[in-house]
Scaffold this motif. Structure first.
Motif, PDB file in Angstrom:
ATOM      1  N   SER A 226       0.832  -1.204   0.000  1.00  0.00           N
ATOM      2  CA  SER A 226       0.000   0.000   0.000  1.00  0.00           C
ATOM      3  C   SER A 226       0.869   1.257   0.000  1.00  0.00           C
ATOM      4  O   SER A 226       0.611   2.202  -0.749  1.00  0.00           O
ATOM      5  CB  SER A 226      -0.908  -0.012   1.227  1.00  0.00           C
ATOM      6  OG  SER A 226      -1.546   1.226   1.381  1.00  0.00           O
ATOM      7  N   HIS A 227       1.917   1.246   0.813  1.00  0.00           N
ATOM      8  CA  HIS A 227       2.810   2.405   0.867  1.00  0.00           C
ATOM      9  C   HIS A 227       3.544   2.593  -0.459  1.00  0.00           C
ATOM     10  O   HIS A 227       3.698   3.727  -0.933  1.00  0.00           O
ATOM     11  CB  HIS A 227       3.823   2.263   2.004  1.00  0.00           C
ATOM     12  CG  HIS A 227       3.236   2.424   3.367  1.00  0.00           C
ATOM     13  ND1 HIS A 227       2.467   3.503   3.738  1.00  0.00           N
ATOM     14  CD2 HIS A 227       3.301   1.624   4.470  1.00  0.00           C
ATOM     15  CE1 HIS A 227       2.085   3.375   4.997  1.00  0.00           C
ATOM     16  NE2 HIS A 227       2.577   2.231   5.470  1.00  0.00           N
ATOM     17  N   ILE A 228       3.993   1.514  -1.047  1.00  0.00           N
ATOM     18  CA  ILE A 228       4.718   1.601  -2.320  1.00  0.00           C
ATOM     19  C   ILE A 228       3.806   2.123  -3.417  1.00  0.00           C
ATOM     20  O   ILE A 228       4.185   2.997  -4.203  1.00  0.00           O
ATOM     21  CB  ILE A 228       5.331   0.236  -2.706  1.00  0.00           C
ATOM     22  CG1 ILE A 228       6.488  -0.087  -1.759  1.00  0.00           C
ATOM     23  CG2 ILE A 228       5.803   0.229  -4.150  1.00  0.00           C
ATOM     24  CD1 ILE A 228       7.035  -1.482  -1.914  1.00  0.00           C
ATOM     25  N   SER A 229       2.561   1.623  -3.479  1.00  0.00           N
ATOM     26  CA  SER A 229       1.655   2.083  -4.536  1.00  0.00           C
ATOM     27  C   SER A 229       1.300   3.553  -4.343  1.00  0.00           C
ATOM     28  O   SER A 229       1.218   4.306  -5.317  1.00  0.00           O
ATOM     29  CB  SER A 229       0.400   1.217  -4.594  1.00  0.00           C
ATOM     30  OG  SER A 229      -0.352   1.364  -3.413  1.00  0.00           O
ATOM     31  N   SER A 230       1.105   3.998  -3.091  1.00  0.00           N
ATOM     32  CA  SER A 230       0.811   5.424  -2.894  1.00  0.00           C
ATOM     33  C   SER A 230       2.033   6.279  -3.212  1.00  0.00           C
ATOM     34  O   SER A 230       1.903   7.374  -3.749  1.00  0.00           O
ATOM     35  CB  SER A 230       0.328   5.684  -1.468  1.00  0.00           C
ATOM     36  OG  SER A 230       1.365   5.439  -0.531  1.00  0.00           O
TER      37      SER A 230
ATOM     38  N   ARG B   6       2.127   6.502  -7.028  1.00  0.00           N
ATOM     39  CA  ARG B   6       1.102   7.437  -7.498  1.00  0.00           C
ATOM     40  C   ARG B   6       1.519   8.885  -7.241  1.00  0.00           C
ATOM     41  O   ARG B   6       1.341   9.760  -8.082  1.00  0.00           O
ATOM     42  CB  ARG B   6      -0.243   7.148  -6.828  1.00  0.00           C
ATOM     43  CG  ARG B   6      -1.013   6.009  -7.458  1.00  0.00           C
ATOM     44  CD  ARG B   6      -2.456   5.984  -6.968  1.00  0.00           C
ATOM     45  NE  ARG B   6      -2.591   5.774  -5.539  1.00  0.00           N
ATOM     46  CZ  ARG B   6      -2.590   4.589  -4.933  1.00  0.00           C
ATOM     47  NH1 ARG B   6      -2.476   3.500  -5.657  1.00  0.00           N
ATOM     48  NH2 ARG B   6      -2.720   4.500  -3.631  1.00  0.00           N
ATOM     49  N   SER B   7       2.083   9.150  -6.075  1.00  0.00           N
ATOM     50  CA  SER B   7       2.531  10.502  -5.765  1.00  0.00           C
ATOM     51  C   SER B   7       3.650  10.946  -6.694  1.00  0.00           C
ATOM     52  O   SER B   7       3.674  12.095  -7.155  1.00  0.00           O
ATOM     53  CB  SER B   7       3.020  10.572  -4.313  1.00  0.00           C
ATOM     54  OG  SER B   7       1.988  10.266  -3.426  1.00  0.00           O
ATOM     55  N   GLU B   8       4.571  10.058  -6.989  1.00  0.00           N
ATOM     56  CA  GLU B   8       5.670  10.388  -7.896  1.00  0.00           C
ATOM     57  C   GLU B   8       5.157  10.669  -9.308  1.00  0.00           C
ATOM     58  O   GLU B   8       5.631  11.578  -9.983  1.00  0.00           O
ATOM     59  CB  GLU B   8       6.709   9.264  -7.929  1.00  0.00           C
ATOM     60  CG  GLU B   8       7.530   9.152  -6.670  1.00  0.00           C
ATOM     61  CD  GLU B   8       8.413  10.355  -6.430  1.00  0.00           C
ATOM     62  OE1 GLU B   8       8.929  10.940  -7.399  1.00  0.00           O
ATOM     63  OE2 GLU B   8       8.577  10.723  -5.257  1.00  0.00           O
ATOM     64  N   ILE B   9       4.174   9.905  -9.740  1.00  0.00           N
ATOM     65  CA  ILE B   9       3.587  10.118 -11.073  1.00  0.00           C
ATOM     66  C   ILE B   9       2.882  11.474 -11.121  1.00  0.00           C
ATOM     67  O   ILE B   9       3.024  12.221 -12.094  1.00  0.00           O
ATOM     68  CB  ILE B   9       2.639   8.965 -11.443  1.00  0.00           C
ATOM     69  CG1 ILE B   9       3.447   7.693 -11.711  1.00  0.00           C
ATOM     70  CG2 ILE B   9       1.788   9.317 -12.655  1.00  0.00           C
ATOM     71  CD1 ILE B   9       2.602   6.451 -11.917  1.00  0.00           C
ATOM     72  N   GLU B  10       2.143  11.815 -10.074  1.00  0.00           N
ATOM     73  CA  GLU B  10       1.469  13.118 -10.026  1.00  0.00           C
ATOM     74  C   GLU B  10       2.482  14.260 -10.028  1.00  0.00           C
ATOM     75  O   GLU B  10       2.287  15.276 -10.689  1.00  0.00           O
ATOM     76  CB  GLU B  10       0.562  13.214  -8.793  1.00  0.00           C
ATOM     77  CG  GLU B  10      -0.687  12.378  -8.900  1.00  0.00           C
ATOM     78  CD  GLU B  10      -1.535  12.752 -10.108  1.00  0.00           C
ATOM     79  OE1 GLU B  10      -1.713  13.957 -10.376  1.00  0.00           O
ATOM     80  OE2 GLU B  10      -2.010  11.838 -10.790  1.00  0.00           O
TER      81      GLU B  10
END
Length: 146
Positions: A19-23, A26-30
């Motif tokens: 969960s932490h890795i996916s968030s 996502r934050s890095e992509i944003e």
């Protein structure tokens, strides 16, 4: 009652890490999207300014050409003065084409990238594993090519 980290099961720890890795991803992509939009606006504005400057420089070149031709026309016929200026520009254009062709002949393609990708493919494929064929009508190929 919440469990302490020592009491968490391995499955819950893996789920939490995922969960932490996916968030994080996502934050890095944003962040990358926001930076790209900001940079794209700046590049677009700069490109417009360069285009305007190039257009004005082109107009100055035309006016300078007329000035040179009229200056030459003071000592020779008008048609000869304009012909001389035209020939000078044709020679400059020919030189630019010649130099451009020479630069293109020196291109080597993407040899280093292809070699790097091939190396990654060899690392990712264990010895003896069958690599799937590219087309549906071909047989699978092993790493030794058989």
């Amino acid at each position: 009652m919440p469990q302490t980290p020592e009491e968490d099961s391995l499955g819950s720890l893996v789920a939490e890490a995922t969960s932490h890795i996916s968030s994080l991803v996502r934050s890095e992509i944003e962040l990358a999207k926001a930076e790209f939009r900001f940079d794209a606006k700046r590049v677009g504005t700069a490109a417009g300014m360069f285009a305007a400057a190039a257009f004005m420089a082109h107009l100055c070149l035309i006016l300078a050409s007329f000035a040179i031709a009229y200056a030459l026309a003071q000592v020779m016929p008008h048609w000869l003065a304009f012909l001389i200026v035209t020939v000078i520009y044709l020679l400059a254009a020919g030189l630019a084409v010649f130099l451009g062709v020479r630069r293109l002949k020196g291109l080597a393609g993407m040899k280093r990238t292809a070699r790097s990708i091939k190396g990654l493919k060899e690392i990712a494929t264990p010895d003896g594993e069958v690599v799937p064929a590219r087309g549906p009508d071909r047989e699978p190929v092993t790493r030794d090519g058989a």
